[in-house]
Design a protein around this motif. Sequence first.
Motif, PDB file in Angstrom:
ATOM      1  N   VAL A  33       0.853  -1.174   0.000  1.00 33.35           N
ATOM      2  CA  VAL A  33       0.000   0.000   0.000  1.00 33.35           C
ATOM      3  C   VAL A  33       0.900   1.240   0.000  1.00 33.35           C
ATOM      4  CG1 VAL A  33      -0.188   0.132   2.524  1.00 33.35           C
ATOM      5  CG2 VAL A  33      -1.977   1.134   1.098  1.00 33.35           C
ATOM      6  N   ASN A  34       0.546   2.213  -0.800  1.00 33.59           N
ATOM      7  CA  ASN A  34       1.373   3.417  -0.920  1.00 33.59           C
ATOM      8  C   ASN A  34       0.909   4.442   0.116  1.00 33.59           C
ATOM      9  OD1 ASN A  34       3.252   5.211  -1.826  1.00 33.59           O
ATOM     10  ND2 ASN A  34       2.133   5.787  -3.679  1.00 33.59           N
ATOM     11  N   GLY A  35       1.247   4.168   1.366  1.00 36.44           N
ATOM     12  CA  GLY A  35       0.827   5.044   2.462  1.00 36.44           C
ATOM     13  C   GLY A  35       1.227   4.423   3.781  1.00 36.44           C
ATOM     14  N   SER A  36       0.587   4.856   4.855  1.00 31.87           N
ATOM     15  CA  SER A  36       0.958   4.361   6.182  1.00 31.87           C
ATOM     16  C   SER A  36      -0.249   3.879   6.973  1.00 31.87           C
ATOM     17  CB  SER A  36       1.677   5.472   6.965  1.00 31.87           C
ATOM     18  OG  SER A  36       0.849   6.638   7.037  1.00 31.87           O
ATOM     19  N   SER A  37      -1.371   3.597   6.287  1.00 28.30           N
ATOM     20  CA  SER A  37      -2.551   3.089   6.999  1.00 28.30           C
ATOM     21  C   SER A  37      -3.342   2.179   6.068  1.00 28.30           C
ATOM     22  CB  SER A  37      -3.432   4.245   7.484  1.00 28.30           C
ATOM     23  OG  SER A  37      -3.946   4.970   6.378  1.00 28.30           O
ATOM     24  N   GLY A  38      -4.167   1.343   6.685  1.00 29.73           N
ATOM     25  CA  GLY A  38      -5.007   0.427   5.924  1.00 29.73           C
ATOM     26  C   GLY A  38      -4.522  -1.007   6.018  1.00 29.73           C
ATOM     27  N   SER A  39      -5.469  -1.950   6.042  1.00 27.54           N
ATOM     28  CA  SER A  39      -5.144  -3.375   6.127  1.00 27.54           C
ATOM     29  C   SER A  39      -5.956  -4.132   5.086  1.00 27.54           C
ATOM     30  CB  SER A  39      -5.463  -3.914   7.531  1.00 27.54           C
ATOM     31  OG  SER A  39      -4.744  -3.212   8.526  1.00 27.54           O
ATOM     32  N   TRP A  40      -5.495  -5.322   4.739  1.00 25.25           N
ATOM     33  CA  TRP A  40      -6.222  -6.126   3.746  1.00 25.25           C
ATOM     34  C   TRP A  40      -5.902  -7.601   3.937  1.00 25.25           C
ATOM     35  CZ3 TRP A  40      -1.838  -3.332   2.788  1.00 25.25           C
ATOM     36  CH2 TRP A  40      -0.754  -4.008   2.228  1.00 25.25           C
ATOM     37  N   TYR A  41      -6.707  -8.444   3.273  1.00 27.17           N
ATOM     38  CA  TYR A  41      -6.451  -9.878   3.216  1.00 27.17           C
ATOM     39  C   TYR A  41      -5.867 -10.227   1.849  1.00 27.17           C
ATOM     40  CZ  TYR A  41      -9.668 -10.309   7.236  1.00 27.17           C
ATOM     41  OH  TYR A  41     -10.286 -10.197   8.454  1.00 27.17           O
ATOM     42  N   GLN A  42      -5.003 -11.252   1.824  1.00 26.31           N
ATOM     43  CA  GLN A  42      -4.506 -11.726   0.544  1.00 26.31           C
ATOM     44  C   GLN A  42      -4.309 -13.241   0.569  1.00 26.31           C
ATOM     45  OE1 GLN A  42      -0.942  -9.249   0.288  1.00 26.31           O
ATOM     46  NE2 GLN A  42       0.368 -11.051   0.549  1.00 26.31           N
ATOM     47  N   PHE A  43      -4.273 -13.810  -0.640  1.00 31.55           N
ATOM     48  CA  PHE A  43      -4.162 -15.265  -0.787  1.00 31.55           C
ATOM     49  C   PHE A  43      -3.621 -15.579  -2.183  1.00 31.55           C
ATOM     50  CE2 PHE A  43      -6.029 -19.116  -2.627  1.00 31.55           C
ATOM     51  CZ  PHE A  43      -5.703 -20.085  -1.685  1.00 31.55           C
ATOM     52  N   GLY A  44      -2.773 -16.577  -2.265  1.00 30.17           N
ATOM     53  CA  GLY A  44      -2.427 -17.179  -3.546  1.00 30.17           C
ATOM     54  C   GLY A  44      -1.725 -16.298  -4.550  1.00 30.17           C
ATOM     55  N   ALA A  45      -0.460 -15.992  -4.313  1.00 27.16           N
ATOM     56  CA  ALA A  45       0.312 -15.177  -5.259  1.00 27.16           C
ATOM     57  C   ALA A  45       0.761 -16.033  -6.446  1.00 27.16           C
ATOM     58  CB  ALA A  45       1.523 -14.571  -4.566  1.00 27.16           C
ATOM     59  N   GLN A  46       0.735 -15.437  -7.624  1.00 29.75           N
ATOM     60  CA  GLN A  46       1.194 -16.143  -8.822  1.00 29.75           C
ATOM     61  C   GLN A  46       1.857 -15.167  -9.780  1.00 29.75           C
ATOM     62  OE1 GLN A  46      -1.047 -19.522 -10.020  1.00 29.75           O
ATOM     63  NE2 GLN A  46      -1.085 -18.925 -12.173  1.00 29.75           N
ATOM     64  N   VAL A  47       2.991 -15.586 -10.349  1.00 26.89           N
ATOM     65  CA  VAL A  47       3.671 -14.839 -11.413  1.00 26.89           C
ATOM     66  C   VAL A  47       3.962 -15.835 -12.524  1.00 26.89           C
ATOM     67  CG1 VAL A  47       5.646 -13.434 -12.076  1.00 26.89           C
ATOM     68  CG2 VAL A  47       4.694 -13.222  -9.767  1.00 26.89           C
ATOM     69  N   GLU A  48       3.444 -15.578 -13.708  1.00 24.84           N
ATOM     70  CA  GLU A  48       3.596 -16.503 -14.834  1.00 24.84           C
ATOM     71  C   GLU A  48       3.818 -15.703 -16.113  1.00 24.84           C
ATOM     72  OE1 GLU A  48      -0.290 -18.350 -16.006  1.00 24.84           O
ATOM     73  OE2 GLU A  48      -1.108 -17.044 -14.435  1.00 24.84           O
ATOM     74  N   LEU A  49       4.361 -16.361 -17.122  1.00 20.90           N
ATOM     75  CA  LEU A  49       4.441 -15.741 -18.428  1.00 20.90           C
ATOM     76  C   LEU A  49       3.033 -15.405 -18.905  1.00 20.90           C
ATOM     77  CD1 LEU A  49       7.140 -18.010 -20.098  1.00 20.90           C
ATOM     78  CD2 LEU A  49       7.408 -15.609 -19.463  1.00 20.90           C
ATOM     79  N   THR A  50       2.872 -14.259 -19.541  1.00 19.20           N
ATOM     80  CA  THR A  50       1.541 -13.813 -19.944  1.00 19.20           C
ATOM     81  C   THR A  50       0.934 -14.779 -20.957  1.00 19.20           C
ATOM     82  OG1 THR A  50       2.198 -11.514 -19.607  1.00 19.20           O
ATOM     83  CG2 THR A  50       0.230 -11.917 -20.943  1.00 19.20           C
ATOM     84  N   PRO A  51      -0.218 -15.384 -20.640  1.00 20.95           N
ATOM     85  CA  PRO A  51      -0.855 -16.314 -21.584  1.00 20.95           C
ATOM     86  C   PRO A  51      -1.541 -15.571 -22.720  1.00 20.95           C
ATOM     87  CG  PRO A  51      -2.194 -16.085 -19.623  1.00 20.95           C
ATOM     88  CD  PRO A  51      -0.936 -15.299 -19.372  1.00 20.95           C
ATOM     89  N   ALA A  52      -1.725 -16.255 -23.842  1.00 25.41           N
ATOM     90  CA  ALA A  52      -2.325 -15.624 -25.023  1.00 25.41           C
ATOM     91  C   ALA A  52      -3.751 -15.170 -24.764  1.00 25.41           C
ATOM     92  CB  ALA A  52      -2.287 -16.599 -26.196  1.00 25.41           C
ATOM     93  N   SER A  53      -4.475 -15.866 -23.877  1.00 24.83           N
ATOM     94  CA  SER A  53      -5.884 -15.552 -23.646  1.00 24.83           C
ATOM     95  C   SER A  53      -6.109 -14.570 -22.509  1.00 24.83           C
ATOM     96  CB  SER A  53      -6.659 -16.847 -23.346  1.00 24.83           C
ATOM     97  OG  SER A  53      -6.553 -17.751 -24.407  1.00 24.83           O
ATOM     98  N   LEU A  54      -5.075 -13.852 -22.087  1.00 15.54           N
ATOM     99  CA  LEU A  54      -5.182 -13.000 -20.905  1.00 15.54           C
ATOM    100  C   LEU A  54      -6.288 -11.960 -21.024  1.00 15.54           C
ATOM    101  CD1 LEU A  54      -3.736 -12.152 -18.152  1.00 15.54           C
ATOM    102  CD2 LEU A  54      -2.898 -10.245 -19.511  1.00 15.54           C
ATOM    103  N   THR A  55      -6.459 -11.348 -22.183  1.00 15.58           N
ATOM    104  CA  THR A  55      -7.399 -10.229 -22.311  1.00 15.58           C
ATOM    105  C   THR A  55      -8.831 -10.648 -22.044  1.00 15.58           C
ATOM    106  OG1 THR A  55      -7.509 -10.632 -24.693  1.00 15.58           O
ATOM    107  CG2 THR A  55      -5.969  -8.951 -23.934  1.00 15.58           C
ATOM    108  N   THR A  56      -9.171 -11.908 -22.324  1.00 18.70           N
ATOM    109  CA  THR A  56     -10.543 -12.358 -22.108  1.00 18.70           C
ATOM    110  C   THR A  56     -10.694 -13.283 -20.911  1.00 18.70           C
ATOM    111  OG1 THR A  56     -10.096 -14.051 -23.788  1.00 18.70           O
ATOM    112  CG2 THR A  56     -11.328 -12.108 -24.487  1.00 18.70           C
ATOM    113  N   SER A  57      -9.649 -14.019 -20.575  1.00 23.92           N
ATOM    114  CA  SER A  57      -9.765 -15.012 -19.512  1.00 23.92           C
ATOM    115  C   SER A  57      -8.919 -14.728 -18.284  1.00 23.92           C
ATOM    116  CB  SER A  57      -9.390 -16.398 -20.050  1.00 23.92           C
ATOM    117  OG  SER A  57     -10.354 -16.864 -20.957  1.00 23.92           O
ATOM    118  N   GLY A  58      -8.058 -13.712 -18.327  1.00 22.51           N
ATOM    119  CA  GLY A  58      -7.225 -13.407 -17.180  1.00 22.51           C
ATOM    120  C   GLY A  58      -6.069 -14.375 -17.044  1.00 22.51           C
TER     121      GLY A  58
END
Length: 304
Positions: free
Chosen positions: A212-237
């Motif tokens: 977060v670009n600041g000094s306040s606020g909290s959040w939940y997160q789960f499941g980080a992924q970094v992959e080569l960009t797939p061809a269908s990204l624009t429609t399927s993510g």
Amino acid sequence: MKRFLVTISLVALLALAGQSFAGWLPLVGASACVPATAVNEVFTTGSMPSTPVITFTRASSGSYYNSSNVLLVFGATTDAARFDYTISGSTATLLYEPAATNIALQSNAFTTTWTAYASSTITAAATTSPDGTSDGWSIGPGTSSYGTNQTFTYASASYVASLYLKQLTSTVNIVFDLAGNYDTNQATTAAWVRNNYVATASSGTHEIRYYVNGSSGSWYQFGAQVELTPASLTTSGPTSYIPTTTATVTRAADQATFTIPSCVGHLTVTFIDNTTQSIAVSAGSYTLTNTLNEYNIKSIVGAS
């Protein structure tokens, strides 16, 4: 006598044409090959159709959402088709993806390979995650611009970083830093959302950072992924979630093989959003391409 002569003449004509009288008779009642019925694969029932029979393979496990909209992390075993409810929540689709590798280590263990950036407070088992268990993480305030980060080696290529986010108390804008490229407006919401950001990395060692670009606020997160960009990204993510621990993990490509009848020259693939893609095919054994416009398939129907 005339009727007898006509019959003899018909048999003689067939013989001259190289056919037997017995071989000619079945053609009278033979059914024509109709493309739309010769290939008619509908996946919305959540089971594998059989017109024609499909041989399905995948050389690894794979993740998908069940009909209760719960993420089954690598819940489909090797060679098992994934009938996915990611988008609609009520209608099944065949999840059909290319191979992909998650290069983010310890994808859901944010106190291991990950660094608590700017003294952020990281808490395990803080909430129910998309997989229905208590393995969602909370990220709380540290000093300015706090969050989690990890460093690894990139090739010179386009990557997509994804992370499930959910607001803890109020909306927070999360920054995705992918190899020195920034998306500053990944907002948390009241429900789990898989946010993603695409950027081109230069070859070398860079980080992935969610903060977060600041000094306040909290959040939940789960499941980080970094992959080569797939061809269908624009429609399927990004492709489906690939869990990792101490090493990168590859989910193998889905492979659906079936026989194309002689009357079929194209396949019409209908996706979950009802858009279609036409694929030229030839008679014989055929394996569905992994370069489709989208990942979630409602049906595959033959055309001439």
